[in-house]
Structures are given as structure tokens and as C-alpha cells.
Design an enzyme around this catalytic site. Structure first.
Site, PDB file in Angstrom:
ATOM      1  N   GLY A 187      -9.469   4.423   9.540  1.00  0.00           N
ATOM      2  CA  GLY A 187     -10.860   4.567  10.315  1.00  0.00           C
ATOM      3  C   GLY A 187     -11.916   4.887   9.216  1.00  0.00           C
TER       4      GLY A 187
ATOM      5  N   LYS B 286       1.024   4.477  -2.819  1.00  0.00           N
ATOM      6  CA  LYS B 286       0.932   5.662  -2.379  1.00  0.00           C
ATOM      7  C   LYS B 286       2.160   6.820  -2.458  1.00  0.00           C
ATOM      8  CE  LYS B 286      -1.905   4.971   1.706  1.00  0.00           C
ATOM      9  NZ  LYS B 286      -2.087   4.844   2.971  1.00  0.00           N
TER      10      LYS B 286
ATOM     11  N   ASP C  86       0.781  -0.909   0.079  1.00  0.00           N
ATOM     12  CA  ASP C  86      -0.144  -0.118  -0.147  1.00  0.00           C
ATOM     13  C   ASP C  86       0.951   1.213   0.186  1.00  0.00           C
ATOM     14  OD1 ASP C  86      -2.476   1.260   0.175  1.00  0.00           O
ATOM     15  OD2 ASP C  86      -1.894   1.996   2.299  1.00  0.00           O
TER      16      ASP C  86
END
Length: 236
Positions: free
Chosen positions: A108, A11, A7
Site C-alpha cells: 500500500g 529481501k 521479491d
């Protein structure tokens, strides 16, 4: 949790385009996860005044884009050292401004929803005001000619070796490092955790990645080395 660094590599590909104007595929980025890092490494790093972080790093080094993801030793004084839990951060170093930290929640449902909603609002405003591509999202930097090979980077290293406790073992390791142009900055031999096997922890001075890889391959063939040597790069 990004254990393998995949990941982070995706990015980094986006951030490299925005920061350096260089399009790079995520599979062209060197990626190393944290699955081999142990609690012992975290404790030993603290003894030397460091913390361990999984970093995605991009630098323009003399017209070559250095892009890599891997566990990294950072000084406890570094701005990124205190980024913990669900928080993420981007550290930018400018020639004139110096270090700048962009910091916030990166996990979140609510932080993710906020980011997605912000992008949707930007798209809607562009459509409403017919301002699509009014300002390019990046400007190509033609001075960057290629992506730098991981073997060409220069950095300090943390090494943890599992060595049979007998005379001459440490000397053989030091000799191999020396033959490959790697200088030892400090060394600590820890207490035995298994019969006759001791952890030896080293910090090196700056060394070429290629030289370190060749040295570790040679060290692994020594009869006194019982486990894979853990090598972690150090960032200033």
C-alpha cells in the site's frame, strides 16, 4: 503479488546480511514460487492441520547459511500462520529469547511511504550530526563458511500425486520412496476428480532434499503417474 518469490529472495539477501553478517547474492538463493499450488493443496494441507505460506527462510546450520524461498507448510499454531492480506511478518528465533514476531502492513502507498520517509530521516540525521557509519549496520560472521546447497537440507514433505486408480500403484510409489531413505508418516487417498485418476496425498518424515528429488524423478517415470507431483516442504 510475489508469485515467483523473486521479491522475497531480494529481501532475504538483505535480512541475511543484517542477521548473520553474511553477504549473499539474491541469485545464490534457492527460489521456488507458488504458481504450482492449487486450491486442492490448500484444502488438503488444512486436513493435516497446516496452512501454506510463501516463506523466505535463513538459518545458520553448523557454519553454513541456509537461504531459501519456497511454498511451505506451517502448523496452524505457528505465529506466521495467521499473517494474511497486506500484512507481512518476520519471525526470529533466538537461542535464549525463543520466537519473536515483527508484524505490520507490507503493501500500500502509505506503509511504503512511511518506510521510505523513515530511511530518509535517518540519513538526514546522520549527515546533520556527522555520524555516518558510527554504528556498522552489520558485523561479519566469519564462522559462516558458505551458503548451504538446497540438496543438503533435511525437512518433512507434503506430496500430492495424481495416480491411476489400479492395484499396486501406491505400493510402487512407497517402494521408490523407501529405496531413497524416505519414510511415509501418513497417507490419504482422495475421491476421484477425473475418470480413473485419484489424488494421493502423503506426509513424510524428515528426508534429505537430494533423496526426495531423485525419488520424485523416478516416480515421474511410472506409467501410473499422470501429472507432475507437487512437493511442499514443511517447517516447524
Amino acid at each position: 503479488m510475489d508469485i515467483k518469490g523473486i521479491d522475497s529472495a531480494h529481501k532475504l539477501a538483505i535480512l541475511s546480511l543484517l542477521s548473520f553478517g553474511k553477504s549473499i547474492a539474491s541469485n545464490a538463493i534457492y527460489v521456488e514460487g507458488i504458481e504450482d499450488i492449487s486450491l486442492s493443496d490448500i484444502r488438503y494441507a488444512q486436513d493435516f492441520g497446516y496452512v501454506i505460506k510463501l516463506l523466505a527462510i535463513a538459518k545458520n546450520i553448523n557454519g553454513q547459511l541456509e537461504a531459501r524461498v519456497h511454498p511451505t507448510l506451517l502448523s496452524k499454531e505457528h505465529l506466521l500462520s495467521n499473517v494474511k492480506g497486506v500484512y507481512n511478518a518476520i519471525y526470529v528465533h533466538g537461542d535464549l529469547a525463543g520466537g519473536t514476531l515483527f508484524y505490520g502492513r507490507g503493501a500500500g502507498s502509505k506503509p511504503a511511504a512511511s518506510s521510505v520517509l523513515g530511511d530518509i530521516i535517518d540519513v538526514a540525521r546522520n549527515i546533520k550530526h556527522n555520524s555516518v557509519n558510527r554504528v556498522p549496520i552489520y558485523v561479519e560472521d566469519k564462522t559462516i563458511k558458505k551458503v548451504r546447497d538446497i540438496d543438503d537440507i533435511d525437512t518433512r514433505y507434503y506430496l500430492r500425486l495424481s495416480v491411476i486408480d489400479k492395484p499396486g500403484g501406491l505400493g510402487k510409489i512407497a517402494a521408490i520412496l523407501g529405496r531413497h531413505g524416505i519414510s511415509i508418516a501418513s497417507v490419504a487417498q482422495k475421491e476421484r476428480k477425473q475418470a480413473k485418476i485419484v489424488p494421493v496425498v502423503m506426509m513424510t518424515h524428515d528426508a534429505k532434499e537430494r533423496n526426495m528429488r531423485l525419488a520424485l524423478e523416478e516416480i515421474s517415470r511410472l506409467g501410473g503417474i499422470k501429472k507432475k507431483t507437487i512437493a511442499i516442504r514443511v517447517e516447524r
